[in-house]
Design a protein around this motif. Structure first.
Motif: not given
Length: 182
Positions: A138, A141-144, A147, A164-165, A168, A171-172
């Motif tokens: 997190m 910023a590596k959200y996937d 998760i 985390a979701y 993400k 960020a999107l």
């Protein structure tokens, strides 16, 4: 009552097939009961081999204890592995200690592997390692990936998974990828 007296009293109630019903971790007991119920001219030699084998297993266990105390986890794991099934609890504890050290060094994947090898008794530590890995991801910023790590951490860390979701999605949204954010 001494263990020898207990075995002799058991011998009156059992035979070799009864001795075989004991699980493998009681191999020394199984062997002793078989010697008592089926003595032969080879019995003294068989007893000597069993005693030597038990001493060797105990020596490997003692070596593992010393190595574990010195934080030489891989060497301790090898020693406990050589000690046999009777010392599996010590082997699992060594894997757990290795996982603790790796987690402290932020080597999350290696810690997860060590905790996995430690077995179910240390599942809580495995979940902590997955959570710590998620926290590190997190921060990057590596959200996937975060998760995925939080998903493996279990329900105790559902709040982190939701965060985390949410991160993400934020960020999107910032990248104007509204359909992906939904």
């Amino acid at each position: 009552m001494t263990s020898g007296a207990i075995l002799l009293s058991l011998a009156g109630f059992c035979n070799a097939s009864f001795a075989e019903t004991f699980p493998p971790q009681y191999s020394l007991l199984r062997f002793t009961l078989m010697l008592i119920t089926e003595p032969s001219s080879e019995t003294p030699a068989r007893v000597a081999v069993a005693t030597q084998s038990a001493s060797l297993m105990a020596a490997y266990n003692a070596k593992g204890d010393a190595l574990l105390a010195d934080a030489k986890y891989d060497d301790a794991i090898t020693a406990y592995s050589n000690a046999g099934e009777d010392y599996d609890a010590n082997l699992r504890a060594a894997y757990n200690a290795k996982g603790d050290a790796l987690l402290a060094d932020a080597k999350y994947d290696d810690a997860i592997a060590a905790y996995t090898s430690a077995g179910e008794a240390y599942d809580a530590n495995l979940r902590v390692a997955y959570n710590a890995k998620g926290n590190a991801l997190m921060a990057e910023a590596k959200y996937d990936d975060a998760i995925e790590a939080y998903s493996n951490a279990g329900e105790d860390y559902d709040a982190n998974l939701r965060a985390a979701y949410n991160a993400k999605g934020d960020a999107l949204m910032a990248d104007a990828k509204f359909d992906d954010a939904i």
